[in-house]
Design a protein around this motif. Structure first.
Motif, short mmCIF file in Angstrom:
data_model
loop_
_atom_site.label_atom_id
_atom_site.label_comp_id
_atom_site.label_asym_id
_atom_site.label_seq_id
_atom_site.Cartn_x
_atom_site.Cartn_y
_atom_site.Cartn_z
N SER A 161 0.82 -1.21 0.00
CA SER A 161 0.00 0.00 0.00
C SER A 161 0.85 1.27 0.00
N LEU A 162 0.30 2.33 -0.59
CA LEU A 162 0.93 3.65 -0.55
C LEU A 162 0.36 4.52 0.57
N ALA A 163 -0.57 3.98 1.34
CA ALA A 163 -1.32 4.79 2.31
C ALA A 163 -0.42 5.55 3.28
N ASN A 164 0.63 4.91 3.78
CA ASN A 164 1.49 5.53 4.77
C ASN A 164 2.79 6.07 4.18
N GLY A 200 -3.95 2.93 -5.13
CA GLY A 200 -3.37 3.21 -3.83
C GLY A 200 -2.28 2.24 -3.45
N CYS A 201 -1.52 1.77 -4.43
CA CYS A 201 -0.54 0.74 -4.13
C CYS A 201 0.69 0.82 -5.04
N PHE A 202 1.72 0.07 -4.64
CA PHE A 202 2.95 -0.09 -5.41
C PHE A 202 3.12 -1.56 -5.73
N THR A 203 3.47 -1.86 -6.98
CA THR A 203 3.69 -3.24 -7.40
C THR A 203 5.09 -3.40 -7.97
#
Length: 439
Positions: A65-68, A388-391
């Protein structure tokens, strides 16, 4: 009851039953089956490479996740839209031989090169066929220095409709405005539009007559030239039939068109025209070439004196020049998002059904083998993609796999895009779409 939808249907019918264009959310769109949405896609190609350090948050090495996370400075303007962002690292394009640029190979997923014609259709064109049909299925715009945009107002380096069939991008906003909105303009713009229309009609007729006397092989090649003018004239006629509708979406013409202080003035109004073509429903596939797929490009309006090839020899991470360029790109992406969010569609907005693909036409750097080809996706294409994420990809799947994924999300059955089994055995460790990206 007479509604805006039925009124436009009547106009479209008068222009030819093949158009079949109802109006949804005050835009022109083609009819779609029930329970489907009028999806659209935007490709933003920045030249000189896309260094992964300029988009991957520090401390992130694995998919998650990119949330934080805090976005790197070059793409900081996207922070407010982080929940709609998907950063992808580890795809490759070594088979495209990108070096200074992969040219048509960047969107085609095949070997490219300076002056090398396209060997197949590119992904943007293939998607334009799969998405609901519009008046102009595919629009390409290119941003460069004022000198290059003036002397070469059209250029083909990135998009193609087939082998040996390049698609030209528009770089002079005055010409593009005339093409899209000349029928509703007044004064000099209207006069220029009518004059150009008359000339194009005459050229089409003369070209068609000339072609009849050529040998068969030359005649087939020459027919491509004739078809180009038929396309231009046909688009003009179709746009004329919905001129009242277009008045709601045409950007205001100001001094940036006729008297730009910097090339970024033209970049900005070209973006406005691209956005207006999307929000009006003229097109649902937009390709933006910043640097026009070549090694040039200029951003003096950002206070950057260096231009062209020299920019590619600079390291991008922590470089104030590339931070300015990338932030400028990011602000353009934000403008696209905000513009599409302002237009209702279905139970949401246009942006809910849109995907923006941001990358470079030569992988991670100007002089590159293409071992790593970072990509950012913005939006979810009506819920098709994770956000909302990194892959992190293992480096054994090519950009073709991403393009296969895009086609699958658009409803096209496809296991490999522009890659036969022999090539895939060498360059692709998998088959089918990138499941890590799909929701």
């Amino acid at each position: 009851m007479l509604t805006r939808r039925t009124m436009l249907q009547a106009v479209a019918t008068g222009a030819g039953a093949a158009l079949g264009l109802p109006l949804t959310a005050q835009r022109l769109v083609a009819s779609t089956p029930e329970n489907t949405t009028p999806k659209r896609i935007i490709f933003f190609m920045q030249n000189q490479g896309f260094d992964p350090a300029t988009c991957i948050p520090k401390g992130i090495h694995n998919s998650g996740s990119l949330a934080n996370a805090e976005l790197p400075e070059p793409i900081r303007p996207l922070e407010a839209y982080k929940d709609r962002l998907h950063i992808i690292n580890g795809l490759h394009g070594v088979h495209t031989s990108p070096s200074h640029s992969a040219f048509f190979g960047a969107l085609g997923g095949y070997r490219g090169g300076d002056g090398v014609p396209p060997s197949a259709a590119t992904i943007d064109y293939e998607l334009s066929k799969a998405l609901p049909q519009t008046l102009l299925p595919h629009l390409c715009i290119g941003m460069d220095s004022i000198e290059n945009m003036t002397t070469k107002p059209t250029l083909a380096t990135l998009s193609a409709s087939g082998a040996g069939q390049p698609i030209f991008m528009h770089s002079n906003p005055n010409h593009l405005y005339q093409m899209l909105y000349g029928s509703i303009a007044t004064g000099d713009i209207r006069l220029q539009h009518e004059a150009r229309s008359n000339v194009f009609n005459q050229i089409e007729g003369l070209a068609a007559a000339k072609g009849e006397s050529l040998p068969t092989v030359d005649g087939q090649r020459y027919q491509q030239f004739v078809n180009g003018f038929q396309d231009i004239n046909g688009l003009r006629e179709r746009l004329d039939t919905v001129s009242d509708h277009l008045k709601k979406f045409a950007p205001e013409v100001d001094e940036r068109y006729t008297n730009p202080e910097f090339e970024t003035d033209w970049h900005d109004v070209l973006l406005d025209l691209g956005i207006s073509a999307l929000t009006s429903g003229i097109t649902n596939t937009l390709t933006i070439g910043s640097g026009r797929g070549e090694i040039f490009g200029a951003w003096k309006g950002l206070g950057i004196e260096q231009q062209g090839h020299n920019l590619g020899h600079m390291k991008q991470p922590d470089n104030p020049i590339w931070i300015k360029i990338r932030q400028y790109n990011s602000r353009m992406l934000v403008k696209i998002v905000e513009s599409l969010e302002s237009v209702p569609e279905g139970s949401g907005t246009m942006m809910d059904n849109t995907l923006i693909v941001y990358t470079s036409n030569n992988a991670d750097s100007q002089h590159t083998r293409g071992d790593n080809w970072p990509v950012m996706l913005l939006g979810n294409f009506d819920g098709a993609f994770k956000t909302g994420c990194f892959t992190q990809i293992d480096g054994n799947r090519p950009i073709n796999a991403l393009y296969t994924t895009l086609l699958r999300a658009a409803g096209v059955t496809c296991d490999r895009f522009n890659m036969d089994g022999k090539l895939a055995k060498k360059f692709d460790s998998g088959n089918g779409p990138l499941k890590e990206l799909l929701a």
